[in-house]
Design an enzyme around this catalytic site. Structure first.
Site, PDB file in Angstrom:
ATOM      1  N   LYS A  21       0.826  -1.208   0.000  1.00  0.00           N
ATOM      2  CA  LYS A  21       0.000   0.000   0.000  1.00  0.00           C
ATOM      3  C   LYS A  21       0.862   1.260   0.000  1.00  0.00           C
ATOM      4  CE  LYS A  21      -3.930   0.094   2.322  1.00  0.00           C
ATOM      5  NZ  LYS A  21      -3.702  -1.217   2.842  1.00  0.00           N
ATOM      6  N   GLY A 113      -8.601  -5.595   2.043  1.00  0.00           N
ATOM      7  CA  GLY A 113      -9.412  -5.745   3.240  1.00  0.00           C
ATOM      8  C   GLY A 113      -8.918  -6.800   4.211  1.00  0.00           C
ATOM      9  N   THR A 117      -7.609  -0.962   8.986  1.00  0.00           N
ATOM     10  CA  THR A 117      -7.422   0.472   8.823  1.00  0.00           C
ATOM     11  C   THR A 117      -8.191   1.185   9.937  1.00  0.00           C
ATOM     12  OG1 THR A 117      -7.059   0.484   6.417  1.00  0.00           O
ATOM     13  CG2 THR A 117      -8.037   2.456   7.369  1.00  0.00           C
ATOM     14  N   GLN A 164      -1.509   8.824   7.343  1.00  0.00           N
ATOM     15  CA  GLN A 164      -1.840   9.720   6.237  1.00  0.00           C
ATOM     16  C   GLN A 164      -2.904  10.721   6.672  1.00  0.00           C
ATOM     17  OE1 GLN A 164      -3.582   7.570   2.956  1.00  0.00           O
ATOM     18  NE2 GLN A 164      -2.902   9.083   1.444  1.00  0.00           N
ATOM     19  N   GLU A 275      -9.381   3.848  -4.430  1.00  0.00           N
ATOM     20  CA  GLU A 275     -10.281   4.499  -3.486  1.00  0.00           C
ATOM     21  C   GLU A 275     -10.053   6.000  -3.589  1.00  0.00           C
ATOM     22  OE1 GLU A 275      -9.957   2.793   0.442  1.00  0.00           O
ATOM     23  OE2 GLU A 275      -9.860   0.745  -0.356  1.00  0.00           O
ATOM     24  N   GLN A 288      -5.967   5.505  -2.477  1.00  0.00           N
ATOM     25  CA  GLN A 288      -5.383   4.169  -2.605  1.00  0.00           C
ATOM     26  C   GLN A 288      -5.506   3.688  -4.042  1.00  0.00           C
ATOM     27  OE1 GLN A 288      -6.123   1.513   0.651  1.00  0.00           O
ATOM     28  NE2 GLN A 288      -6.188  -0.286  -0.666  1.00  0.00           N
ATOM     29  N   HIS A 811     -16.006 -34.523 -24.111  1.00  0.00           N
ATOM     30  CA  HIS A 811     -15.466 -35.787 -23.622  1.00  0.00           C
ATOM     31  C   HIS A 811     -16.225 -36.329 -22.426  1.00  0.00           C
ATOM     32  CE1 HIS A 811     -12.825 -38.288 -21.128  1.00  0.00           C
ATOM     33  NE2 HIS A 811     -12.486 -38.800 -22.296  1.00  0.00           N
TER      34      HIS A 811
END
Length: 867
Positions: A21, A113, A117, A164, A275, A288, A811
């Protein structure tokens, strides 16, 4: 030791230090894309608190590993150096604290996921605690299971943590830069909802959905958006009930998002799952980006414009990928086939012009057939008997303007077919089959004997001589196929004639083809059953121990098994692949099947008794059909159906001879592999199967000696990755669209496929994705993606068959009919929608599979999406 980095300091090469990430966020930041500022606590920080994990991984029972690892990480103190590193990248105010694993957001495994987060985290102490919980989330049950499913070593994975600046978004969501359902590239699919994007990502809300292609909004769907997740002033989040009408994005914002997605995709050179968030001021942020790992890779097409491809693997019942040598060998065979029809091939190793590959599988470009009057008439009929659902998809594609007819005349096709028929002596072979079927059978055996002689090569042959020989026989095998197929097809023609004269449908005459003679595959299966009746029961030990005893020469039944393998050891699962072991190379499958047979309760009819009963019932049906046709026509019907029973078994003979040829080439290439390994160019002799024929020649000639080991390692990794793929399209367009995914409606309650073998059976399902080591109890219903002859030993104990691929003449369908097993084929997604142990009903006459009550959710009506 560097414990923290800002996004501007991170590039794509730092996966081991910052995880997937953070590496992506660093790339996006350095590319000038609108990423909220932040930094990353490195994997070195995780290493300081994860002491003791290696010992735990080695010693903890599998069921306890996740919980004990989480407990260890949550209890470990956070070193002061790590706290200082957090303080160095924490910008103050509200931040998002996000896990970034070294096995995450990768091209082959997104891990979306799987780790945790934490949003709207305020204050250094709260950030440190969120970091600790992110570390522990590397060991959730779901993350551990995901790693195991993708073959990723637990001990090799480490976790970094992104810190972030938080975007307090007015609207947020996700965007795929390719359509994840249809596969169409450059078609952005946007889900949006008010508030933080967590509501969309977690599935807590029905978002608005927009589809954009080439700057045009193709679809708008308003979700109910009953809830939003909002940031709280002091940290944390809350859920807010909404009553939101209309769309949460304007058209201008949708197009701005799609343009941003295209920039991200152009940067990575591959479709992305992103995202995003739009703040109160209307600024668009990218939070993201990761690869979309579920898309099937595009075939390398050789012509301009939209192309349509049909899966050769699906047609052959081989669900998994082929090895590079397997692909190379089949391409050479296709060149020989192309030459047989009078088409010149510029590079015979590249294969016939319609042939290409993708994902380790071969694809056939059927665009010329779509654009031809003759192709539109002939190909759907061919597909209807071999791969019925593909025939339906083909018909649907003819309605698209991109595939409008450009070749109206039938004359070029008829001229080529006429020349081919004369060159291959088709009229005389058909006449022989009708007038003297015994001589036709003898001819097919003589062709096999001549082929065996041609395949012989001296033990002293040099590697280059072996390559020359392999290339000659692979290129020459198509005429062998062509020389036998007219006789087999004559049998099917006779079945059609009898249907017309008797007034009975082909479905009503289906049982005429039960227990037919002259079929090498059913002869093999019955010989295996007879072998089980001649040997003593195996010791009650795992199959691996029986195999070890076989190789050591201590298995009491070894001589009888070896005699069977002397005749049929060239066969195997995925046997069209030169790189796949044969039963003679690895008898594990055969010994496992024998062990299964020896455990059977033989109080009921045995397979050989059932086979004889099927022949008697077929003869009774011939009598009824002849009587129904009347005195004069009845004689013709009896003649036609007798010829059909005698000849249709030859259908399997060409495939049988192809496999004989491929096995001979495989053994010869094994000798070449030993030569290259002795020179140090390959690590093992088996590595030769991960090179193409031209590459093997280059290696033998001494070219680029440092290249081959690295190339083999890369291809082995790609091959292993493709073997884990659970969904392979029947057809694929060159823009990535899977036509079947556009609008395949599932029947409510029941699964619907193609009737393949009449009869009804109710029993427990056994979902089998790979026959190697599979155990099928008598009476269980085999549910599988597809089959080839390597699967057929399982048919002797199966009560019924459900197959995702195939048509009435594929087959699996043919063998099921011969054994009298009710079968339905071409059932979309059957291996996902049926669970092992569920009691299901298979109706081979109507083509339906009835699920038990409570299983309706898996078979609910609607569009079948890609997994």
């Amino acid at each position: 030791m560097t414990l923290a980095y800002s996004f501007h300091e991170i590039d794509a090469s730092m996966l081991a230090e910052v995880g997937g990430k953070a590496a992506n966020l660093g790339q996006l930041t350095r590319a000038g894309l609108p990423v909220p500022p932040g930094g990353c606590l490195s994997t070195e920080a995780y290493g300081l608190v994860a002491a003791g994990l290696d010992e735990l991984i080695a010693r903890a029972p599998a069921g306890e590993l996740a919980a004990r690892a989480r407990e260890l990480l949550l209890a470990a103190p956070v070193p002061e150096s790590v706290r200082k590193a957090v303080a160095g990248i924490y910008p103050g105010g509200a931040v998002a604290v996000r896990s970034s694993a070294t096995a995450e957001d990768l091209p082959h495994a997104s891990f979306a996921g799987q780790q945790d987060t934490y949003l709207n985290v305020v204050g250094e102490d709260a950030v440190v605690e969120a970091v600790r919980r992110c570390w522990a989330s590397l060991w959730t049950d779901r993350a551990v299971a995901y790693r195991e499913a993708n073959g990723i070593d637990h001990g090799a994975v480490r976790l970094a943590v992104v810190i972030q600046r938080m975007v307090d978004s007015a609207v947020a969501g996700v965007m795929f830069t390719a359509n994840p359902v249809t596969g169409r590239r450059h078609e952005a699919v946007i889900d949006a909802s008010p508030g933080l994007g967590e509501a969309v990502v977690s599935g807590a809300v029905n978002p608005d959905r927009f589809v954009v292609h080439e700057g045009e909004i193709l679809e708008r769907h308003a979700g109910d958006k009953r809830m939003a997740i909002r940031s709280l002033p002091g940290g944390g989040t809350e859920r807010e009930e909404l009553d939101h009408d209309g769309f949460c994005l304007t058209d201008a914002q949708v197009l701005e998002l799609a343009a941003l997605g295209r920039r991200v995709e152009d940067h990575y050179g591959a479709p992305q799952d992103t995202e995003w968030a739009i703040d109160d001021g209307g600024t668009l942020w990218l939070t993201q980006a990761r690869p979309i790992t579920t898309l099937y890779p595009l075939p390398a097409h050789r012509a301009e414009g939209l192309r349509a491809y049909f899966s050769f693997n699906v047609a052959q019942g081989v669900f998994g990928p082929l090895t590079p040598l397997g692909l190379s060998g089949l391409k050479l065979v296709s060149s020989g086939m192309s030459a047989m029809f009078g088409f010149r091939v510029a590079d015979r190793f590249a294969g016939a012009s319609p042939i290409t590959d993708s994902g380790g599988r071969l694809w056939i470009d059927i665009t010329p057939a779509l654009r031809s009057r003759v192709g539109r008439a002939v190909l759907p009929r061919m597909l209807s008997v071999g791969e019925a659902r593909a025939g339906v998809i083909f018909e649907r594609l003819t309605e698209r303007p991109e595939f409008s007819v450009t070749q109206h005349s039938r004359r070029p096709f008829l001229r080529r077919i006429g020349r081919f028929a004369r060159r291959m002596h088709v009229p005389s072979r058909v006449r022989l089959a009708l007038t003297n079927p015994e001589r036709a059978i003898a001819l097919s055996k003589r062709i096999g004997a001549e082929l065996d002689a041609r395949l012989g090569i001296a033990a002293t042959a040099t590697p280059l001589e072996r390559l020359d020989h392999a290339e000659r026989v692979l290129h020459a095998i198509p005429p062998v196929i062509a020389s036998i197929m007219p006789m087999a097809l004559t049998g099917y023609g006779m079945l059609g004639l009898a249907s017309r004269l008797s007034g009975m449908t082909l479905s009503q005459l289906q049982d005429v083809l039960r227990s037919v003679p002259n079929n090498p595959t059913t002869e093999m299966d019955l010989e295996l059953w007879h072998l089980a009746t001649r040997i003593e029961p195996f010791p009650d030990v795992p199959v691996a121990e029986l195999v070890a005893a076989y190789h050591a020469g201590t298995l009491p039944q070894r001589e009888q098994i070896a005699a069977f393998l002397d005749t049929y050891g060239h066969r195997g699962v995925a046997e069209i692949d030169l790189g796949v072991p044969r039963w003679s190379d690895d008898p594990t499958h055969i010994i496992g099947v024998l062990a299964n047979y020896l455990r059977m309760d033989t109080t009921g009819p045995t397979p050989d008794v059932l086979f004889a009963r099927g022949a008697a019932e077929a003869q009774a049906l011939i009598d009824r059909a002849a009587a129904r046709a009347g005195r004069v026509k009845g004689r013709v019907v009896r003649f036609a159906l007798g010829r059909a029973r005698t000849l249709v078994g030859l259908r399997e003979v060409p495939k049988y001879y192809i496999v004989v040829t491929l096995t001979a080439v495989r053994r010869s290439m094994a000798v070449v592999g030993e030569h290259l390994a002795s020179l140090g160019l390959l690590e093992t002799a088996d590595d030769v199967y991960f090179l193409t024929l031209p590459e093997i020649r280059s290696a033998v000639n001494g070219a680029e000696p440092d290249l081959w080991r690295a190339l083999v390692a890369e291809r082995r990794a790609s091959y292993a990755q493709e073997r884990r793929r659970r969904h392979v399209p029947r057809m694929l367009l060159s823009d990535g669209t899977e036509p079947e995914a556009l609008a395949v409606a599932a029947a409510e309650g029941d699964l619907v496929g193609t009737p393949a073998s009449a009869g009804t059976v109710t029993g427990p399902a056994r979902v089998v994705l790979d026959p190697l080591g599979a155990h099928l109890e008598p009476g269980e219903i085999l549910v599988c993606p597809s089959t080839d002859p390597g699967w057929t030993p399982l048919f002797l104990t199966a009560g019924g068959l459900v197959m995702e691929m195939g048509g009435a003449m594929s087959h699996g369908a043919v063998v099921a009919r011969e054994y009298g097993i009710p079968a339905v084929v071409g059932v979309p997604d059957a291996t996902h929608r049926i669970a092992t142990g569920e009691v299901i009903t298979v109706d081979g006459a109507t083509g339906t599979v009835t699920l038990p009550r409570g299983a309706d959710d898996r078979a609910a009506a609607g569009t079948v999406a890609l997994p």
